[in-house]
Design an enzyme around this catalytic site. Structure first.
Site, short mmCIF file in Angstrom:
data_model
loop_
_atom_site.label_atom_id
_atom_site.label_comp_id
_atom_site.label_asym_id
_atom_site.label_seq_id
_atom_site.Cartn_x
_atom_site.Cartn_y
_atom_site.Cartn_z
CB THR A 164 56.58 44.82 49.44
OG1 THR A 164 56.80 45.42 50.73
CG2 THR A 164 55.58 43.68 49.70
CG HIS A 189 40.33 34.33 43.16
ND1 HIS A 189 40.45 33.64 41.77
CD2 HIS A 189 40.18 33.38 43.90
CE1 HIS A 189 40.54 32.51 41.79
NE2 HIS A 189 40.27 32.07 43.15
#
Length: 515
Positions: A434, A486
């Protein structure tokens, strides 16, 4: 053999619904795709249509009952299965009335009538919203001319005219929810505006087939009609906020809470008893508009990403001098050779493709308790439109040339702004890029695009003083941000992935030499 009438398949976020209204009674004859019953959920009212023509032989759930997804609501038998002589008379009367109506319309219209239906939605789309009617009742149109736009949570679908003619009746107004292949309008082939206008006959109290009911000058939605009956309200005292003054469920609920719509309601308190409103100088306009389906889906997915992923963001900065010099040197030659401008996104897509090959965890996705490693690079590129942010996907970017990337992005941007992107072009993807820099963003934290596990954020190129070989130089710098899940990606791999992109961009020859 009886045909089962089942409740629609509810979206994942909807557990159950209630039967809002039956439009047919046992013994009534029904046509295929004719509205039979409405199911009201906590979000929308879903229409259930007849799967086959015949007679409604059995109703298994009553109005107000709670039903589950795909629960059997009733059964349809053969056309003469129930009702006997009385049903035959009703059917005969209905046929005579229909014949008279068609005979009356035939001389003026001069053509066959067609049902204009919504497109067949893909499996991942449950319903759509009638965004815009481009033609009015009676307006002459040509074959394949766009009549209406149906907005889903992913794309805008066009509904075109089946032949030359005119719309005789609109059954789904702008803003209404429609299911796959639902009847939107009645179209008369070869009709003129004067002819179709003559077919419309006002009624003091009538059911138009779409589920709305007209009482006096008020038009009530099905869910609103049910609430009015339950609370014994005077519809003339309820202000409708829907299309054309249509009274919605929310309007009735407000009237119930305020207690102003009771048939024998006491007159309102004198103005002197009301609390004085604060005085403001000048106009203070407000505008309330419904959130589009695309915006609702974007909001839902962004919240879902933050709630379900262990999202972290790591930052770095890249010296864009080498890429800018290369672009300035070859931009004219590149445009002549490929008929497209040489931008920055092509370099970032190629750099990301190379980095994804080196760090397969970043190119993976999570499916429940499984990790899916992708042996290809499909990179989504976020494109901003007036309707919201969409992410079309470039397939197999590892094998694409920079010119192919730039052409693909230009094409995606144009079609996204025109609402012409297909659903299949926005599905899949193993990684997303983006670019907030085109709007002036200096730094941001991009949000993951599930089920992907990482997203790269580009930003504005800003000249800053940098230490280069022991000296201070002004260099064109860009901050890069990598948000990652994560649960899947360790911090070490995320940092090294971003460093790899930085090195490839600061020395573009690495992209050619594969080092």
């Amino acid at each position: 053999m009886a045909t089962e009438i089942k409740a629609p398949t509810f979206p994942e976020s909807v557990a159950e619904g209630s039967v809002a209204a039956w439009h047919k009674k046992p013994g009534d004859s029904v046509e295929r795709d004719e509205l039979i019953v409405e199911i009201e959920t906590d979000k929308v009212v879903l229409e259930v249509v007849a799967p086959e023509a015949g007679t409604l032989s059995e109703v298994l759930v009553e109005e107000g009952d709670i039903v589950q997804s795909e629960q059997v609501l009733g059964r349809i038998g053969a056309g003469s299965a129930k009702g006997g002589e009385q049903q035959s008379e009703k059917a005969s009367e209905k046929a005579d009335a229909k014949a008279k109506s068609e005979a009356k319309a035939a001389p003026a219209a001069g053509g066959q009538k067609h049902e204009v239906k919504a497109p067949t939605f893909p499996e991942s789309i449950q319903e759509g919203t009638v965004a815009t009617w481009h033609k009015k009742v009676g307006e002459t149109v040509k074959r394949d001319e766009v009549l209406a736009d149906i907005e889903t949570d992913k794309v805008v679908l066009e509904v075109v005219a089946p032949a030359d003619g005119a719309i005789a009746e609109i059954k789904a107004e702008e803003g209404s929810q429609v299911a796959s292949e639902a009847v939107l309008a009645i179209f008369t082939e070869g009709a003129s505006g004067a002819a179709t206008a003559a077919d419309e006959t006002p009624a003091a109290s009538a059911d138009d087939g779409s589920g709305d009911e007209k009482i006096g000058d008020k038009i009530l939605a099905p869910a609103a009609r049910k609430l009015v009956a339950e609370h014994d309200l005077d519809v003339n005292k309820i202000e409708g906020t829907g299309k054309g003054g249509r009274i919605l469920k929310e309007d009735v609920q407000r009237a119930v809470q305020a207690g102003t719509a009771k048939k024998n309601a006491a007159p309102a308190a004198a103005p002197k008893q009301a609390a004085a409103a604060p005085a403001f100088e000048g106009e203070r306009p407000e505008k309330r508009v419904p959130m589009s389906r695309l915006r609702q889906t974007i909001a839902k997915r962004l919240v879902q990403a933050q709630q379900t992923a262990a999202m972290l963001t790591t930052y770095n900065e890249v010296d864009m001098g080498a890429v800018m010099d290369l672009r300035a040197q070859y931009k004219d030659t590149f445009q002549k050779a490929h008929d497209v401008k040489l931008g920055f996104m092509g370099f970032f897509v190629k750099a990301a493709s190379e980095a994804l090959k080196r760090f397969p965890d970043v190119n993976a996705s999570i499916d429940g308790t499984d990790i899916v490693y992708h042996g290809y690079q499909d990179i989504g590129v976020a494109v901003s439109t007036d309707r919201g942010l969409v992410v079309p996907v470039l397939r197999d970017t590892d094998s694409m040339k920079i010119a192919d990337v730039e052409k693909g992005i230009v094409d995606f941007g144009k079609r996204a702004r025109d609402g012409k992107l297909g659903i299949e072009e926005m599905q899949g993807g193993t990684f997303t890029i983006t670019n907030g820099g085109i709007f002036g963003s200096l730094m941001s934290t991009p949000i993951l695009n599930p089920p992907q596990t990482a997203i790269l954020g580009m930003h504005k190129i800003q000249e800053r003083p940098m230490a280069v070989n022991g000296k201070v130089e002004i260099r064109p710098m860009m901050y890069l941000a990598l948000s990652y899940d994560h649960r899947m990606i360790d911090g070490k791999d995320a940092v090294q992935f971003l460093v790899t992109i930085k090195e490839l961009l600061e020395d573009p020859a690495r992209l050619l030499l594969d080092i």
